[in-house]
Design a protein around this motif. Structure first.
Motif, PDB file in Angstrom:
ATOM      1  N   GLY A 152      -5.102 -30.051 -29.268  1.00  0.00           N
ATOM      2  CA  GLY A 152      -5.000 -29.473 -27.938  1.00  0.00           C
ATOM      3  C   GLY A 152      -6.150 -28.531 -27.611  1.00  0.00           C
ATOM      4  O   GLY A 152      -7.109 -28.391 -28.370  1.00  0.00           O
ATOM      5  N   CYS A 153      -6.056 -27.898 -26.439  1.00  0.00           N
ATOM      6  CA  CYS A 153      -7.116 -26.990 -25.994  1.00  0.00           C
ATOM      7  C   CYS A 153      -6.532 -25.984 -25.012  1.00  0.00           C
ATOM      8  O   CYS A 153      -5.735 -26.348 -24.145  1.00  0.00           O
ATOM      9  N   ASP A 154      -6.951 -24.727 -25.158  1.00  0.00           N
ATOM     10  CA  ASP A 154      -6.459 -23.668 -24.270  1.00  0.00           C
ATOM     11  C   ASP A 154      -7.518 -23.201 -23.276  1.00  0.00           C
ATOM     12  O   ASP A 154      -7.310 -22.196 -22.601  1.00  0.00           O
ATOM     13  N   ASN A 155      -8.653 -23.868 -23.207  1.00  0.00           N
ATOM     14  CA  ASN A 155      -9.759 -23.296 -22.437  1.00  0.00           C
ATOM     15  C   ASN A 155      -9.718 -23.592 -20.942  1.00  0.00           C
ATOM     16  O   ASN A 155     -10.260 -22.834 -20.151  1.00  0.00           O
ATOM     17  N   PHE A 156      -9.112 -24.686 -20.574  1.00  0.00           N
ATOM     18  CA  PHE A 156      -8.988 -25.029 -19.148  1.00  0.00           C
ATOM     19  C   PHE A 156     -10.308 -24.874 -18.393  1.00  0.00           C
ATOM     20  O   PHE A 156     -10.350 -24.195 -17.366  1.00  0.00           O
ATOM     21  N   CYS A 157     -11.384 -25.442 -18.898  1.00  0.00           N
ATOM     22  CA  CYS A 157     -12.622 -25.512 -18.115  1.00  0.00           C
ATOM     23  C   CYS A 157     -12.254 -26.201 -16.791  1.00  0.00           C
ATOM     24  O   CYS A 157     -11.402 -27.112 -16.781  1.00  0.00           O
ATOM     25  N   ALA A 158     -12.895 -25.758 -15.699  1.00  0.00           N
ATOM     26  CA  ALA A 158     -12.402 -26.140 -14.365  1.00  0.00           C
ATOM     27  C   ALA A 158     -12.393 -27.655 -14.128  1.00  0.00           C
ATOM     28  O   ALA A 158     -11.618 -28.137 -13.310  1.00  0.00           O
ATOM     29  N   TYR A 159     -13.260 -28.379 -14.839  1.00  0.00           N
ATOM     30  CA  TYR A 159     -13.427 -29.814 -14.580  1.00  0.00           C
ATOM     31  C   TYR A 159     -12.583 -30.698 -15.498  1.00  0.00           C
ATOM     32  O   TYR A 159     -12.545 -31.910 -15.343  1.00  0.00           O
ATOM     33  N   CYS A 160     -11.913 -30.121 -16.504  1.00  0.00           N
ATOM     34  CA  CYS A 160     -11.508 -30.913 -17.668  1.00  0.00           C
ATOM     35  C   CYS A 160     -10.019 -31.210 -17.719  1.00  0.00           C
ATOM     36  O   CYS A 160      -9.173 -30.337 -17.519  1.00  0.00           O
ATOM     37  N   ILE A 161      -9.705 -32.446 -18.052  1.00  0.00           N
ATOM     38  CA  ILE A 161      -8.311 -32.888 -18.072  1.00  0.00           C
ATOM     39  C   ILE A 161      -7.667 -32.725 -19.447  1.00  0.00           C
ATOM     40  O   ILE A 161      -6.447 -32.793 -19.596  1.00  0.00           O
ATOM     41  N   VAL A 162      -8.525 -32.477 -20.468  1.00  0.00           N
ATOM     42  CA  VAL A 162      -8.021 -32.505 -21.847  1.00  0.00           C
ATOM     43  C   VAL A 162      -6.846 -31.539 -22.108  1.00  0.00           C
ATOM     44  O   VAL A 162      -5.860 -31.922 -22.742  1.00  0.00           O
ATOM     45  N   PRO A 163      -6.881 -30.276 -21.582  1.00  0.00           N
ATOM     46  CA  PRO A 163      -5.731 -29.396 -21.851  1.00  0.00           C
ATOM     47  C   PRO A 163      -4.414 -29.964 -21.308  1.00  0.00           C
ATOM     48  O   PRO A 163      -3.342 -29.643 -21.817  1.00  0.00           O
ATOM     49  N   TYR A 164      -4.507 -30.817 -20.270  1.00  0.00           N
ATOM     50  CA  TYR A 164      -3.290 -31.399 -19.700  1.00  0.00           C
ATOM     51  C   TYR A 164      -2.827 -32.607 -20.506  1.00  0.00           C
ATOM     52  O   TYR A 164      -1.648 -32.939 -20.526  1.00  0.00           O
ATOM     53  N   GLY A 196     -11.854 -30.671 -33.654  1.00  0.00           N
ATOM     54  CA  GLY A 196     -11.071 -29.819 -32.752  1.00  0.00           C
ATOM     55  C   GLY A 196     -11.826 -29.775 -31.435  1.00  0.00           C
ATOM     56  O   GLY A 196     -13.052 -29.934 -31.419  1.00  0.00           O
ATOM     57  N   GLN A 197     -11.133 -29.546 -30.317  1.00  0.00           N
ATOM     58  CA  GLN A 197     -11.851 -29.432 -29.040  1.00  0.00           C
ATOM     59  C   GLN A 197     -12.714 -28.185 -29.038  1.00  0.00           C
ATOM     60  O   GLN A 197     -13.718 -28.119 -28.346  1.00  0.00           O
ATOM     61  N   ASN A 198     -12.305 -27.186 -29.814  1.00  0.00           N
ATOM     62  CA  ASN A 198     -13.092 -25.959 -29.942  1.00  0.00           C
ATOM     63  C   ASN A 198     -12.846 -25.428 -31.354  1.00  0.00           C
ATOM     64  O   ASN A 198     -11.974 -24.583 -31.562  1.00  0.00           O
ATOM     65  N   SER A 235     -18.115 -27.412 -31.106  1.00  0.00           N
ATOM     66  CA  SER A 235     -18.238 -25.958 -31.059  1.00  0.00           C
ATOM     67  C   SER A 235     -18.292 -25.499 -29.610  1.00  0.00           C
ATOM     68  O   SER A 235     -19.068 -26.041 -28.829  1.00  0.00           O
ATOM     69  N   HIS A 236     -17.489 -24.516 -29.267  1.00  0.00           N
ATOM     70  CA  HIS A 236     -17.596 -23.928 -27.933  1.00  0.00           C
ATOM     71  C   HIS A 236     -18.484 -22.686 -28.047  1.00  0.00           C
ATOM     72  O   HIS A 236     -18.200 -21.802 -28.865  1.00  0.00           O
ATOM     73  N   PRO A 237     -19.541 -22.571 -27.218  1.00  0.00           N
ATOM     74  CA  PRO A 237     -20.462 -21.438 -27.363  1.00  0.00           C
ATOM     75  C   PRO A 237     -19.781 -20.075 -27.229  1.00  0.00           C
ATOM     76  O   PRO A 237     -20.227 -19.100 -27.824  1.00  0.00           O
ATOM     77  N   GLY A 274     -15.926 -22.175 -15.494  1.00  0.00           N
ATOM     78  CA  GLY A 274     -14.988 -21.445 -16.361  1.00  0.00           C
ATOM     79  C   GLY A 274     -15.386 -21.522 -17.821  1.00  0.00           C
ATOM     80  O   GLY A 274     -14.529 -21.486 -18.714  1.00  0.00           O
ATOM     81  N   ARG A 275     -16.679 -21.618 -18.106  1.00  0.00           N
ATOM     82  CA  ARG A 275     -17.112 -21.791 -19.504  1.00  0.00           C
ATOM     83  C   ARG A 275     -17.156 -20.459 -20.275  1.00  0.00           C
ATOM     84  O   ARG A 275     -17.202 -20.440 -21.486  1.00  0.00           O
ATOM     85  N   LYS A 276     -17.244 -19.343 -19.570  1.00  0.00           N
ATOM     86  CA  LYS A 276     -17.150 -18.014 -20.202  1.00  0.00           C
ATOM     87  C   LYS A 276     -18.308 -17.669 -21.140  1.00  0.00           C
ATOM     88  O   LYS A 276     -18.126 -16.976 -22.139  1.00  0.00           O
TER      89      LYS A 276
HETATM   90 FE1  SF4 Z   1     -11.271 -27.692 -23.637  1.00  0.00          FE
HETATM   91 FE2  SF4 Z   1     -13.665 -28.730 -24.044  1.00  0.00          FE
HETATM   92 FE3  SF4 Z   1     -12.204 -29.525 -21.980  1.00  0.00          FE
HETATM   93 FE4  SF4 Z   1     -13.258 -27.112 -21.977  1.00  0.00          FE
HETATM   94  S1  SF4 Z   1     -14.399 -29.070 -21.979  1.00  0.00           S
HETATM   95  S2  SF4 Z   1     -11.140 -27.600 -21.423  1.00  0.00           S
HETATM   96  S3  SF4 Z   1     -13.152 -26.573 -24.139  1.00  0.00           S
HETATM   97  S4  SF4 Z   1     -11.701 -29.816 -24.116  1.00  0.00           S
END
Ligand code: SF4
Ligand code: SAM
Ligand code: F3S
Length: 444
Positions: A152-164, A196-198, A235-237, A274-276
């Motif tokens: 899973g992933c908790d980052n919820f980047c604005a464009y990304c569907i993966v956390p859902y 891992g996603q991050n 790796s998430h920066p 939302g990359r932080k």
């Molecule tokens: Fe998570 Fe990566 Fe998607 Fe960002 S781009 S929400 S870090 S899976």
């Protein structure tokens, strides 16, 4: 005759790893693998939702498979992966011949669903489910094993569907990761890639209740008997620490390759994504990495045409590419994904503009990739053999520690068999191409 199964895997390494679990479940139930979809009793589509095109592909593939099923009603159709999670009911509605829809978090229910697959279609799509441990898996032939460290992933980047589609982030315990690595190495995989996603937000707790971060985990895994190479992605920066870079430098099995998605070279775009992290922070990481490991390979993911991206902002991404000089990059045009924040942004970039920006960046990166590989020529590299090259079987293919593809001619050595998958050899680089080089084995 034994019933067979066929799996079509789309998307990322997470899906590749899940397909190994699905294969394990099917083999436990008595099914044998086949390459021939037309005769398979079970057909699995393990799907990817990250962009629109692969989603369309799933529905068009399913159209063809359902026609097969109309002729062979005993066939079992399983839709797994991120599209299954994103639109479980859509499958029921659009393709009623599908037997099982199973999201990435629900594979523990798959065996039961297959047993019952003669009745009503099963939908298993609950991202709140706790990660199941101990499911069987059947790994494909090869030298590398994927081992999940987080789900899973908790980052919820604005464009990304993966956390859902993959749900909230969960770290496995270090003991479980260690046991799977050990098992993979014992089964003949000298190389392991931690997934891992991050990976940098990994937070495990060991049996004694001690907290283990990602560099600690690398140190634990590095000591596995027989392990030759350790890789990890992604790796998430925002969460990458200097402790990680020190660990990469100091741990013998950890390879000198960092996949560090930049996504954009402009701070305002990064903020809206939302990359932080900022561009300066990102550049600081690369500088620290290169100080510690001067020959490290750096690869990335990038997106062009994010809503509101101006020509000047895109040019800052181009300038970042020229400055950083990546070894390789996965380059995408922004795509609306349902339910994400960015899909509601109004200032969308027109398709032809996105396409032109992508082409410009691809041309620049291809030149840089070639130049970087040309700079390797004449040097000798440690290569882990993957097997014969399919195009010219007298040659072998393998990868350097920096993950460059090496296609090479083995040296005939008296009383030595030709190197095989899993052997470590040395190769002199002689001709560069986009993904690596061709060369000749060197006997030390
Ligand atoms: Fe998570 Fe990566 Fe998607 Fe960002 S781009 S929400 S870090 S899976
Ligand atoms: N977790 C990783 C990270 O944080 O970079 C990557 C996950 S994603 C599965 C792989 C890549 O797909 C991303 O790095 C991004 O470049 C791209 N991607 C994700 N969503 C996208 C979208 N809506 N449109 C275009 N590309 C997208
Ligand atoms: Fe991977 Fe695609 Fe899902 S990239 S996480 S399979 S949406």
């Amino acid at each position: 005759m034994q019933d067979t199964y066929f799996i079509d895997t789309m998307g990322c390494q997470m899906n590749e790893r899940d397909s190994e679990t699905i294969a394990g479940v099917l083999e436990d139930l008595g099914f044998a693998p086949t390459e021939d979809m037309l005769t398979a009793r079970v057909i699995v589509l393990n799907t990817c939702a990250v962009r629109e095109k692969p989603v369309h592909k799933v529905f068009s593939k399913l159209g063809g498979i359902c026609k097969l099923k109309a002729k062979r009603p005993e066939m079992i159709i399983i839709v797994a992966g991120c599209v299954a999670q994103m639109a479980p009911e859509e499958f029921r509605r659009r393709t009623p011949l599908v037997d099982i829809v199973v999201g990435p978090r629900n594979l523990s229910g798959l065996a039961e669903a297959i047993r019952e697959a003669t009745g009503e279609p099963s939908v298993l799509a609950d991202t709140s489910e706790v990660i199941p441990e101990g499911l069987p898996s059947s790994r494909e032939d090869g030298v590398n094993a994927f081992v999940n460290i987080t789900y899973g992933c908790d980052n919820f980047c604005a464009y990304c569907i993966v956390p859902y589609t993959r749900g909230r982030e969960q770290s496995r315990t270090p003991e479980r990761v260690g046991a799977e690595v050990k098992q993979a190495v014992e089964a003949g995989r000298p190389e392991v890639t931690l997934l891992g996603q991050n990976v940098n937000s990994y937070r495990g707790t060991d049996e004694e209740g001690k907290s283990v971060d990602f560099p600690d985990l690398l140190a634990l895994v590095d000591s596995a008997d027989g392990l030759k190479r350790l890789r990890f992605t992604t790796s998430h920066p925002k969460d990458l620490s200097l402790k990680l870079l020190d660990a990469m430098r100091d741990l013998p099995t950890v390879c000198e390759h960092l996949h560090l998605p930049i996504q954009a070279g402009d701070d305002e775009v990064l903020a809206r994504m939302g990359r932080k992290y900022t561009r300066a922070h990102y550049m600081g990481i690369l500088q620290a990495a290169r100080e510690r490991m001067p020959d490290i390979a750096i690869t990335t993911d990038v997106m062009v045409g994010f809503p509101g991206e101006t020509e000047e902002q895109f040019e800052r991404t181009v300038a970042a590419f020229e400055e950083i000089r990546y070894d390789q990059a996965f380059m995408f045009m922004y795509n609306d994904r349902p339910g994400t924040r960015a899909s509601g942004f109004e200032d969308k970039v027109p398709e032809p503009v996105k396409l032109a920006r992508l082409q410009q960046l691809v041309d620049i990166q291809n030149r840089i990739s070639r130049e970087k590989n040309e700079a390797l020529l004449g040097n000798t590299y440690e290569v882990l053999v993957g097997g014969p090259d399919l195009k010219s079987p007298s040659k072998l293919r393998g990868r350097t520690r920096t993950n460059k593809l090496a296609i090479f001619t083995p040296r005939p050595v008296p009383r030595r068999a030709v190197p095989a998958a899993g052997d470590m050899v040395y190769v002199r680089a002689e001709e560069a191409f986009l993904w690596g080089f061709t060369g000749t084995e060197v006997i030390e």
